[in-house]
Design a protein around this motif. Structure first.
Motif, PDB file in Angstrom:
ATOM      1  N   THR A 143      -4.149  10.607   5.255  1.00 30.31           N
ATOM      2  CA  THR A 143      -5.353  10.218   6.021  1.00 30.31           C
ATOM      3  C   THR A 143      -5.805   8.831   5.622  1.00 30.31           C
ATOM      4  OG1 THR A 143      -6.745  11.297   4.362  1.00 30.31           O
ATOM      5  CG2 THR A 143      -6.117  12.587   6.325  1.00 30.31           C
ATOM      6  N   SER A 144      -4.850   7.998   5.197  1.00 33.85           N
ATOM      7  CA  SER A 144      -5.155   6.614   4.848  1.00 33.85           C
ATOM      8  C   SER A 144      -3.893   5.798   5.057  1.00 33.85           C
ATOM      9  CB  SER A 144      -5.634   6.509   3.386  1.00 33.85           C
ATOM     10  OG  SER A 144      -4.617   7.000   2.500  1.00 33.85           O
ATOM     11  N   ALA A 145      -4.076   4.474   5.175  1.00 34.46           N
ATOM     12  CA  ALA A 145      -2.932   3.592   5.379  1.00 34.46           C
ATOM     13  C   ALA A 145      -3.300   2.198   4.946  1.00 34.46           C
ATOM     14  CB  ALA A 145      -2.522   3.595   6.845  1.00 34.46           C
ATOM     15  N   GLU A 146      -2.279   1.431   4.627  1.00 32.20           N
ATOM     16  CA  GLU A 146      -2.445   0.028   4.273  1.00 32.20           C
ATOM     17  C   GLU A 146      -1.737  -0.817   5.320  1.00 32.20           C
ATOM     18  OE1 GLU A 146      -0.028  -2.780   1.457  1.00 32.20           O
ATOM     19  OE2 GLU A 146      -1.331  -1.528   0.231  1.00 32.20           O
ATOM     20  N   LEU A 147      -2.458  -1.846   5.833  1.00 35.13           N
ATOM     21  CA  LEU A 147      -1.891  -2.773   6.804  1.00 35.13           C
ATOM     22  C   LEU A 147      -1.876  -4.164   6.198  1.00 35.13           C
ATOM     23  CD1 LEU A 147      -3.805  -1.652  10.043  1.00 35.13           C
ATOM     24  CD2 LEU A 147      -1.573  -0.874   9.224  1.00 35.13           C
ATOM     25  N   ARG A 148      -0.772  -4.842   6.357  1.00 30.67           N
ATOM     26  CA  ARG A 148      -0.703  -6.234   5.909  1.00 30.67           C
ATOM     27  C   ARG A 148      -1.004  -7.107   7.131  1.00 30.67           C
ATOM     28  NH1 ARG A 148       1.446  -6.908   0.922  1.00 30.67           N
ATOM     29  NH2 ARG A 148       2.442  -5.071  -0.035  1.00 30.67           N
ATOM     30  N   LEU A 149      -2.229  -7.627   7.228  1.00 28.26           N
ATOM     31  CA  LEU A 149      -2.683  -8.371   8.401  1.00 28.26           C
ATOM     32  C   LEU A 149      -3.135  -9.754   7.969  1.00 28.26           C
ATOM     33  CD1 LEU A 149      -4.831  -5.605  10.149  1.00 28.26           C
ATOM     34  CD2 LEU A 149      -2.414  -6.148  10.500  1.00 28.26           C
ATOM     35  N   PRO A 150      -2.643 -10.818   8.600  1.00 32.63           N
ATOM     36  CA  PRO A 150      -3.089 -12.174   8.271  1.00 32.63           C
ATOM     37  C   PRO A 150      -4.591 -12.311   8.499  1.00 32.63           C
ATOM     38  CG  PRO A 150      -1.128 -12.225   9.648  1.00 32.63           C
ATOM     39  CD  PRO A 150      -1.592 -10.813   9.632  1.00 32.63           C
ATOM     40  N   VAL A 151      -5.249 -13.108   7.653  1.00 30.25           N
ATOM     41  CA  VAL A 151      -6.699 -13.252   7.752  1.00 30.25           C
ATOM     42  C   VAL A 151      -7.104 -14.115   8.936  1.00 30.25           C
ATOM     43  CG1 VAL A 151      -7.010 -12.914   5.281  1.00 30.25           C
ATOM     44  CG2 VAL A 151      -6.686 -15.239   6.185  1.00 30.25           C
TER      45      VAL A 151
END
Length: 1057
Positions: free
Chosen positions: A988-996
Motif C-alpha cells: 500500500t505504498s510506492a516510491e516514484l523517481r520523478l524529476p523536480v
C-alpha cells in the motif's frame, strides 16, 4: 363533387363554344415529399406540400396509411391551401404514409406517397453500479464525477468495459454496437479523453457500417481507453459508449502474419440508380496490409470512382447499370495476401419513358393511352380513375401498361393516372380524358375566304370544323357536287385536294359537315393565276472604279397580281435611303425594275447578285443564296422489318439555297435523345426523298426524323414520324457475367447478368441454362421463363459437393433460340463440415471475459473453403436463446465479451462454410471472475525528497461479491499531458523517481483477478522548488510520511485522460 354525365355533356358543348375558357381537371404543381423529424422535438410543425391547378380551383383532402384524415375532428392537423401541417407530431400516432387528393368537378387525382418518420438515438444501456455496504450509523460518500465536457455536458460515461489485452504487432477490433435508434448514424472514437479523437490512417479504420474500430497492427502508442461516439445524422444527438481499455500483453511481440480481412462488403449488395455506393474493406496484419481494389471482370474503373480512407473505402457516385458487377478488395503485405469479393446489383425505381397526356376524344371513338416506364425490376402497371382503382370490363382493357377503351361515352370522362411500380417505388402520371359530343361548328376554325394557286400546282382546301364525333364532309363548287377523279381527292381530315390546277378550277367551294348532332357549312374562293417568271435577269459584270452601271430585272406575271421588286447587294438588303447617292431603283411599279449603280466604289469585280421579287400574293421568293433549309415534311415509315425501316419524306423550304443532302435520325425509349442512323444509301443526296434505315434492334419502338442540309449548313429537324416497332427476331445477345457457386448442400447455383429489354428482340423472352459435370459430354438443359431472372438453382441429391461444372446460359423468345454465353466453370455447393472441433477448453480472463480455444478440424481444399468457426455460449436458463460469436478460418480461439460477473457460462464450437455449419463440439464451461472492488484506494498521501516521491494509501478491502485484491497500480503522468506510466506493487505504498522540474498527476487502482478496481481521486504533485514537500488530494497538512517502499515494475503507455 363530380359532375353528372348530363352536366358533362353540357360542358362539352360549352367547351366547343368557349375556346380557351374550358374547365380543366386538377394537375399537381407540387407533391408531398418524405420527412424525418427528431423524436420529442418541442413546438415542431411538419408540412407536407400539395398544390394543384385546375378550373374550378381544386379542393383537397388527405389520407394517412390509407384512411381519411378528418380535419374537422383532428385538431393536430391544419390545412394551408392544399398543404397539410402536422402539429407536434408523435411517433406512435403520426408516423406512416401520407397522400394528398385534389378534386374539382372534372375529377380527382392522388399524389405520390410521402412518409413521415421519426429519428431518435437512445443512450447506451448502463450497468448497475456495485452495491455499497455500510454499518448502521457509519458515514458514506456516493460519488458523482461529471462526464467529459466542454461547454454543454455530454452523456455520463457508462461503466468501464473490460480491458482488451493484445501483443504489440497484433491486430485488434474494438466493438461498438449502436443503441436503439432510427435514422442514419455516424461513428467516431475518443482516445482517452474528449476531445482527443482517433484519427484514421492506413493502420486504423472506423467502419461507418458497424461502428467498430479496427487497428491493423497495435503499437505501444495505442495503449489507453477508447470510447465509441455514436451521432445521429438527423438529430445531431450524440451518445457515448463504455470506455474500453486497450493494454499490451507482457508475453512478447506478435510476429509477422498475412492479412486477415475483418471489414468486407456483403456478398450481394443491391444499389439504386443514381445513388452513391460505398464499399468498405480493411484487414489486420503485420506488416500493415495495403488495400487495393479491382473489378473481377478486369475492366478498369471509370474516372468518377473515388478511394477514401487510405483505400479502405471504394466510393461510386451516380451509380448506373454499367457499374454493377463483381468487385474485389485485395489486402496484401510481405507475408501474403487475402481477397474479399462481393457483387453489386443494379436496381432502379420506376421512371417515366412515356408520360400520358391530356386527351380529347369524341363519343363512340376508341382510345389507346400508352404508359411506359423504365426501372429494374421491370415495373408493373395499374390505372386510377378519379383517385380510385379503374374497374376493367369488356370494353376497358390493360395491356403492357397501355389502357384501351372502345366506344367512348361521356361518362368515361375524368382524371386518369397511370401508376408504375416495382419493389423499390412507384411513379404517377396524370392526365385528363374529355369526351366531347357536339354538332359541327366552323366558328373556331373558319375556312379561308380566299385561296390563290398557280396554274399546274397542287392546292389544298381546308375543312376542319369542330365536331364530336368527327363530321362527314362533302363538297360543292357553286351548285355542282364535287366528286373524286384523277385530279381531285378528298382528304381524311375533310379537306379537298386538287392537282394540276387549271383556270377552269377557279370558283367558290363549299364544305358541308354533318354528324348525328347537326350540320354546318363553310365556303372559300379559289383564284387561279399564271406563274410569275423572270424574263430578264441581271448578269455578272466587270466595271471600273467610277463607272455607272444599270442592272435590269424584268418579269412576266398574271394580270391579277401586283409585283413588288426587292434588290440585294452582296447578300444584304439594299438600303436606297442610306446609299441614295450610290444606288438608285428605277421603275418596278407596273413595268420592269432597274438598279442604277453610280460611281462604283471598288476596283475589284462587283457582282450585284440577285433581283428578288416578293409578290403581293405571297408567292415564294427565289434567291441564289440564303439560310439553312427548313424542316422536311411528312416523315413516314412505309415498310419495316426486324432490322430495317423504309423512311420517306417530302422536301421542305430550301430558303434560297438548293438542298444538297439529307440525314436520318432515330430515337427509342432506351436511347439518350436522338441518334444518327445508318442508312442505305449511306449518303442521301438532295434529290432523294426516301432511304432505308439499317442496323436496327428487333422488337424496339422507333421514331425517325430527317434533317436537310445545303451549303449553308444543316437545317431544323422534321417533326418525328409516328412510333413504329420493328418486327421480332431471334435474340442475338446472350447474358454476360455467367458465374455461380455457393448455395446449400446438393445445389448448383448459376448466376448471370440479365439481358436488357432493348436486346431481347421479341416477346416470350427467357433463358436456356445448360450445365454438365466437368469431363462429361452431355449437357443438361432447363428453361427460365422470367426475362429479369439473374440466377438458377439446380437441386439434386446426386450432386457431389464442391465439384466443378461447366455452365453456359443461352437466350430464346417466340421466334426461336439465340446464342449461348461462353462456357464458365462453377463449383457446386460445398458439404457442411462433418467433424466437430476437438480439445475445446474455456478459461476466465476477467469478470466479463472468457476465452474459448480448440483444435482446428481436418480440412482439405478439395472439400471447398472453410469459412470459420462459430462459438455458441449461454448461461443456465438461456439454452433456448444462446449468443454467438464467429471467427475466421485459421483462428482457434475466441474471446467472449460483455459477460456477467461470477457466473458459469457454457460454450460449444462448430465449424461452418458456405453450405452450412457442422456438428457442435462437446460443451465446456468456465466461471467469470468476481467484479473488481468498487471502493477506490483512499487517503492517498505523498512526500518528496530530491527526485523521489513516496506515496501511501489505505488498503482496499473487497466485498463478499468482489474479487480479492492482489496488488495495486499507480498511474502517473506529467501535468502537461505527457505519456501515462504505470507502476505495479503488492504493497500500500510506492516510491516514484520523478524529476523536480515537472508537476505530476497520480491516481491509484486496486488490481484483482476480475480486473482493475475503481480509481482514487487524482493527486496533483506540483513542481518542487525545495528538496522537501508533501501533500494529499485535499490538503497538504495531516501527512504521514511513508516509512517503507518497494521497487516496482514500470510499464509505459501513451494516452490522454
Amino acid at each position: 363533387m363530380l359532375l353528372s354525365w348530363k352536366q358533362l355533356v353540357l360542358l362539352s358543348f360549352i367547351g366547343c363554344l368557349g375556346g380557351e375558357l374550358l374547365l380543366h381537371g386538377p394537375v399537381f404543381v407540387s407533391e408531398p415529399s418524405d420527412s424525418m423529424v427528431p423524436v420529442g422535438a418541442e413546438d415542431k410543425r411538419v408540412t407536407f406540400n400539395c398544390e394543384a391547378r385546375g378550373n374550378p380551383s381544386p379542393q383537397y383532402r388527405w389520407q394517412l396509411n390509407g384512411s381519411d384524415i378528418n380535419l374537422a375532428v383532428e385538431s393536430r392537423y391544419e390545412l394551408n391551401g392544399g398543404d397539410l401541417v402536422v402539429i407536434n407530431p408523435h411517433r406512435d400516432r403520426d408516423s406512416g404514409s401520407y397522400q394528398c387528393f385534389a378534386t374539382n368537378p372534372l375529377g380527382t387525382i392522388v399524389s405520390r406517397e410521402a412518409k413521415l418518420q421519426f429519428a431518435y438515438l437512445e443512450n447506451f444501456k448502463t450497468r448497475m453500479r456495485s452495491a455499497v455496504s455500510v454499518r448502521e450509523g457509519q458515514g458514506v460518500v456516493l460519488l458523482c464525477g461529471p462526464p467529459p465536457h466542454a461547454g454543454d455536458l455530454e452523456n455520463f460515461k457508462t461503466r468501464m468495459r473490460s480491458a482488451v489485452s493484445v501483443r504489440e504487432g497484433q491486430g485488434v477490433v474494438l466493438l461498438c454496437g449502436p443503441p436503439p435508434h432510427a435514422g442514419e448514424l455516424s461513428y467516431a472514437w475518443i482516445f482517452n479523453e474528449y476531445p482527443s479523437f482517433v484519427e484514421e490512417d492506413g493502420r486504423r479504420f472506423i467502419s461507418q457500417e458497424t461502428g467498430h474500430l479496427y487497428v491493423a497492427k497495435v503499437e505501444p502508442s495505442d495503449v489507453g481507453n477508447y470510447t465509441c461516439v455514436v451521432t445521429s445524422v438527423v438529430t445531431a444527438a450524440r451518445v457515448l459508449g463504455s470506455p474500453t481499455p486497450l493494454m499490451l500483453r507482457a508475453d512478447g511481440v506478435m510476429g509477422e502474419y498475412e492479412p486477415k480481412i475483418e471489414v468486407q462488403f456483403p456478398e450481394t449488395l443491391p444499389a439504386a440508380k443514381g445513388s452513391t455506393v460505398r464499399l468498405e474493406c480493411f484487414a489486420l496484419g503485420n506488416p500493415v496490409p495495403r488495400i487495393t481494389w479491382r473489378r473481377s471482370d478486369g475492366r478498369p474503373f471509370p474516372s468518377k470512382i473515388n478511394f477514401r480512407k487510405f483505400g479502405g473505402v471504394l466510393e461510386i457516385p451516380g451509380f448506373e447499370q454499367e457499374d454493377a458487377g463483381s468487385y474485389e478488395c485485395l489486402a496484401e503485405n510481405s507475408r501474403g495476401r487475402n481477397v474479399a469479393r462481393g457483387r453489386l446489383t443494379y436496381y432502379a425505381k420506376p421512371h417515366w419513358v412515356q408520360l400520358i397526356g391530356d386527351v380529347e376524344a369524341a363519343v363512340e371513338e376508341s382510345l389507346r393511352w400508352d404508359c411506359r416506364a423504365g426501372g429494374k425490376p421491370k415495373p408493373s402497371y395499374r390505372w386510377l380513375r378519379n383517385g380510385e382503382a379503374l374497374a376493367l370490363e369488356e370494353r376497358i382493357q390493360l395491356e403492357n401498361g397501355a389502357l384501351s377503351i372502345v366506344n367512348l361515352s361521356v361518362a368515361d370522362a375524368g382524371m386518369f393516372q397511370c401508376v408504375a411500380e416495382n419493389k423499390h417505388g412507384l411513379a404517377y402520371s396524370s392526365a385528363e380524358l374529355r369526351v366531347l359530343a357536339s354538332a359541327p361548328d366552323f366558328s373556331a376554325t373558319p375556312m379561308k375566304k380566299l385561296v390563290r394557286a398557280q396554274v399546274g400546282s397542287v392546292v389544298g382546301l381546308d375543312c376542319r370544323p369542330r365536331a364530336a364525333p368527327r363530321a362527314v364532309c362533302s363538297w360543292k363548287r357553286g351548285e355542282v357536287t364535287v366528286r373524286e377523279d384523277g385530279r381531285i381527292s378528298f382528304l381524311k381530315d375533310g379537306g379537298l385536294s386538287i392537282a394540276s390546277v387549271t383556270k377552269a378550277d377557279a370558283g367558290t367551294y363549299t364544305c358541308f359537315a354533318e354528324n348525328q348532332f347537326g350540320m354546318a357549312s363553310g365556303s372559300t374562293r379559289l383564284v387561279v393565276t399564271d406563274p410569275t417568271r423572270i424574263t430578264l435577269a441581271p448578269s455578272n459584270m466587270d466595271v471600273s472604279v467610277g463607272e455607272s452601271v444599270v442592272l435590269p430585272c424584268q418579269v412576266r406575271h398574271d394580270p391579277l397580281l401586283d409585283v413588288e421588286f426587292t434588290w440585294y447587294f452582296n447578300g444584304a438588303l439594299a438600303d436606297f435611303q442610306k446609299d441614295g447617292s450610290h444606288l438608285e431603283k428605277v421603275g418596278g411599279v407596273s413595268g420592269p425594275s432597274f438598279l442604277l449603280c453610280v460611281d462604283s466604289k471598288s476596283s475589284t469585280s462587283v457582282m450585284l447578285r440577285k433581283c428578288l421579287r416578293s409578290l403581293v400574293s405571297s408567292l415564294v421568293v427565289l434567291t441564289e443564296s440564303g439560310c439553312s433549309p427548313g424542316p422536311p415534311g411528312n416523315v413516314q415509315v412505309e415498310e419495316i422489318t426486324d432490322t430495317t425501316a423504309q423512311v420517306s419524306w417530302t422536301e421542305g423550304t430550301d430558303n434560297h439555297s438548293p438542298i444538297t443532302s439529307y440525314s436520318v435520325q432515330a430515337r427509342t425509349p432506351f436511347s439518350v435523345g436522338w441518334q444518327a442512323a445508318r442508312t442505305v444509301p449511306e449518303v442521301i443526296d438532295g434529290n432523294t426523298h426516301t432511304a432505308t434505315v439499317v442496323e436496327l434492334n428487333p422488337w424496339v419502338e422507333y421514331e425517325f426524323r430527317v434533317v436537310a442540309s445545303n451549303r449553308i449548313g444543316g437545317g431544323e429537324p422534321s417533326l418525328p414520324s409516328e412510333k413504329v416497332r420493328t418486327e421480332e427476331a431471334v435474340p442475338e445477345v446472350p447474358p454476360s457475367e455467367v458465374s455461380g457457386g455457393g448455395g446449400s448442400r446438393s445445389e448448383l447455383v448459376i448466376t448471370w447478368e440479365p439481358v436488357p429489354e432493348e436486346l431481347q428482340n421479341g416477346e416470350g423472352f427467357g433463358y436456356v441454362v445448360a450445365f454438365r459435370p466437368l469431363g462429361v459430354t452431355t449437357w443438361i438443359q432447363t428453361v427460365v421463363t422470367s426475362p429479369d431472372a439473374p440466377r438458377y438453382v439446380f437441386r439434386n441429391e446426386s450432386i457431389v459437393p464442391f465439384a466443378p461444372y461447366q455452365v453456359k446460359v443461352g437466350v430464346y423468345n417466340n421466334k426461336g433460340e439465340g446464342p449461348f454465353s461462353p462456357v464458365a466453370t462453377v463449383f457446386s455447393a460445398e458439404e457442411e463440415p462433418t467433424a466437430a472441433p476437438a480439445h475445446v477448453w474455456a478459461h476466465s480472463l476477467s469478470s466479463s471475459e472468457i476465452e474459448v480455444s480448440w483444435s482446428a478440424i481436418p480440412w482439405k481444399l478439395s472439400s471447398g473453403h472453410l469459412l470459420g468457426y462459430e462459438v455458441r455460449y449461454w448461461t443456465s436458463g438461456e439454452e433456448g436463446s444462446p449468443r454467438r460469436v464467429k471467427v475466421v478460418a485459421g483462428e482457434t480461439a475466441a474471446r467472449l465479451h460483455g459477460l456477467r460477473s461470477h457466473l458459469v457460462y457454457h460454450a460449444a464450437v462448430r465449424a461452418y462454410n458456405s453450405a452450412g455449419a457442422g456438428p457442435f463440439s462437446a460443451t465446456v464451461n468456465a466461471t467469470t471472475k468476481k467484479t473488481p472492488p468498487s471502493q477506490p484506494p483512499g487517503n492517498v498521501v505523498w512526500n518528496a525528497t530530491d527526485a523521489k516521491v513516496f506515496l501511501s494509501w489505505e488498503q482496499v478491502r473487497a466485498m463478499e461479491n468482489e474479487s480479492e485484491v492482489t496488488g495495486y497500480k499507480v498511474f502517473y503522468r506529467t501535468s502537461g499531458q505527457g505519456g501515462l506510466q504505470v507502476l505495479s506493487t503488492n504493497r500500500t505504498s510506492a516510491e516514484l523517481r520523478l524529476p523536480v522540474q515537472e508537476g505530476y498527476v497520480v491516481h491509484v487502482r486496486a488490481t484483482t483477478a476480475g480486473g482493475d478496481g475503481a480509481s482514487s481521486a487524482p493527486v496533483r504533485i506540483p513542481r518542487r522548488t525545495s528538496s522537501d514537500a508533501r501533500g494529499s488530494p485535499s490538503a497538504i497538512a495531516n501527512v504521514h510520511p511513508v516509512s517503507r517502499y518497494l521497487p516496482a515494475v514500470l510499464c509505459v503507455a501513451h494516452a490522454l485522460w
